[in-house]
Design a protein around this motif. Structure first.
Motif, mmCIF file in Angstrom:
data_model
loop_
_atom_site.group_PDB
_atom_site.id
_atom_site.type_symbol
_atom_site.label_atom_id
_atom_site.label_comp_id
_atom_site.label_asym_id
_atom_site.label_seq_id
_atom_site.Cartn_x
_atom_site.Cartn_y
_atom_site.Cartn_z
ATOM 1 N N LEU A 4 0.847 -1.174 0.000
ATOM 2 C CA LEU A 4 0.000 0.000 0.000
ATOM 3 C C LEU A 4 0.890 1.234 0.000
ATOM 4 C CD1 LEU A 4 -2.498 -1.134 2.799
ATOM 5 C CD2 LEU A 4 -2.846 -1.281 0.329
ATOM 6 N N VAL A 5 0.636 2.156 -0.929
ATOM 7 C CA VAL A 5 1.455 3.357 -1.037
ATOM 8 C C VAL A 5 0.551 4.575 -0.970
ATOM 9 C CG1 VAL A 5 3.090 4.650 -2.437
ATOM 10 C CG2 VAL A 5 3.162 2.141 -2.438
ATOM 11 N N GLU A 6 0.717 5.341 0.117
ATOM 12 C CA GLU A 6 -0.081 6.552 0.305
ATOM 13 C C GLU A 6 0.597 7.752 -0.336
ATOM 14 O OE1 GLU A 6 -0.402 4.370 4.423
ATOM 15 O OE2 GLU A 6 1.180 4.826 2.969
ATOM 16 N N SER A 7 -0.212 8.728 -0.736
ATOM 17 C CA SER A 7 0.296 9.988 -1.257
ATOM 18 C C SER A 7 -0.730 11.074 -1.006
ATOM 19 C CB SER A 7 0.602 9.871 -2.752
ATOM 20 O OG SER A 7 -0.565 9.567 -3.485
ATOM 21 N N ARG A 19 -6.481 15.838 -0.428
ATOM 22 C CA ARG A 19 -6.996 14.550 -0.885
ATOM 23 C C ARG A 19 -5.877 13.520 -0.821
ATOM 24 N NH1 ARG A 19 -8.691 12.292 -6.811
ATOM 25 N NH2 ARG A 19 -10.546 11.094 -6.216
ATOM 26 N N LEU A 20 -6.060 12.529 0.016
ATOM 27 C CA LEU A 20 -5.089 11.447 0.128
ATOM 28 C C LEU A 20 -5.469 10.309 -0.812
ATOM 29 C CD1 LEU A 20 -4.665 11.210 4.018
ATOM 30 C CD2 LEU A 20 -3.507 12.718 2.392
ATOM 31 N N ALA A 91 -1.584 14.717 11.781
ATOM 32 C CA ALA A 91 -1.206 13.349 12.134
ATOM 33 C C ALA A 91 -0.547 12.684 10.935
ATOM 34 C CB ALA A 91 -2.432 12.531 12.550
ATOM 35 N N VAL A 92 0.007 11.520 11.164
ATOM 36 C CA VAL A 92 0.402 10.643 10.061
ATOM 37 C C VAL A 92 -0.817 9.800 9.709
ATOM 38 C CG1 VAL A 92 1.932 8.813 9.270
ATOM 39 C CG2 VAL A 92 2.800 10.596 10.805
ATOM 40 N N TYR A 93 -1.173 9.796 8.441
ATOM 41 C CA TYR A 93 -2.337 9.059 7.971
ATOM 42 C C TYR A 93 -1.892 7.772 7.279
ATOM 43 C CZ TYR A 93 -5.496 12.839 9.145
ATOM 44 O OH TYR A 93 -6.237 13.763 9.839
ATOM 45 N N TYR A 94 -2.510 6.673 7.693
ATOM 46 C CA TYR A 94 -2.161 5.347 7.195
ATOM 47 C C TYR A 94 -3.331 4.719 6.460
ATOM 48 C CZ TYR A 94 1.663 5.664 10.587
ATOM 49 O OH TYR A 94 2.765 6.052 11.308
ATOM 50 N N GLN A 111 2.852 2.823 4.676
ATOM 51 C CA GLN A 111 3.927 3.476 5.435
ATOM 52 C C GLN A 111 3.482 4.792 6.059
ATOM 53 O OE1 GLN A 111 7.098 2.241 6.005
ATOM 54 N NE2 GLN A 111 6.258 0.376 5.116
ATOM 55 N N GLY A 112 2.408 5.359 5.557
ATOM 56 C CA GLY A 112 1.884 6.598 6.131
ATOM 57 C C GLY A 112 2.298 7.838 5.365
ATOM 58 N N THR A 113 1.477 8.865 5.470
ATOM 59 C CA THR A 113 1.773 10.166 4.867
ATOM 60 C C THR A 113 1.411 11.250 5.882
ATOM 61 O OG1 THR A 113 1.418 11.580 2.925
ATOM 62 C CG2 THR A 113 -0.497 10.353 3.719
ATOM 63 N N GLN A 114 2.290 12.233 6.010
ATOM 64 C CA GLN A 114 2.111 13.272 7.036
ATOM 65 C C GLN A 114 1.124 14.329 6.555
ATOM 66 O OE1 GLN A 114 3.640 13.670 10.251
ATOM 67 N NE2 GLN A 114 2.099 15.307 10.415
ATOM 68 N N VAL A 115 0.189 14.656 7.418
ATOM 69 C CA VAL A 115 -0.727 15.774 7.192
ATOM 70 C C VAL A 115 -0.539 16.763 8.335
ATOM 71 C CG1 VAL A 115 -3.138 16.504 7.107
ATOM 72 C CG2 VAL A 115 -2.416 14.415 5.913
ATOM 73 N N THR A 116 -0.228 17.996 7.981
ATOM 74 C CA THR A 116 -0.029 19.041 8.982
ATOM 75 C C THR A 116 -0.965 20.199 8.671
ATOM 76 O OG1 THR A 116 2.300 18.442 9.243
ATOM 77 C CG2 THR A 116 1.617 20.604 10.058
#
Length: 119
Positions: A4-7, A19-20, A91-94, A111-116
């Protein structure tokens, strides 16, 4: 093996949108439940949204009315549209893929993607 690859994460001002996306490998995407969870520093991971293979959705109370989860089975991708973002959404979104095949459960995480969210 499923990957799984988040972006789509990043820095956004309060009230903004992101939009993730989560792209999944493997042939089990269409029969699996997909979800998004987040983890802020010092806090437990929290599931914020999920969508079943049939398209039924569920949301945490903290994001209802602001976040929308959707999926594109043809592209093995799940999305999380986040509107009216607040600093507490930082948070880090997984991305998560889960289900059962022949009575055996499976559960995979990205692995997660950072949202600030900050001004």
């Amino acid at each position: 093996q499923v990957q799984l690859v988040e972006s789509g994460g990043g820095l956004v001002q309060p009230g903004g949108s992101l939009r993730l996306s989560c792209a999944a490998s493997g042939a089990i995407f269409s029969i699996s439940t997909m979800g998004w969870a987040r983890q802020a520093p010092g806090k437990q991971r929290e599931v914020v949204a999920s969508i079943t293979s049939g398209g039924s959705t569920n949301y945490a109370d903290s994001v209802k009315g602001r976040f929308t989860i959707s999926r594109d089975n043809a592209k093995n991708t799940v999305f999380l549209q986040m509107n009216s973002l607040k600093p507490e959404d930082t948070a880090v979104y997984y991305c998560n893929l889960s289900g059962r095949i022949l009575g055996k459960s499976y559960d995979f995480w990205g692995q997660g993607t950072q949202v600030t969210v900050s001004s």
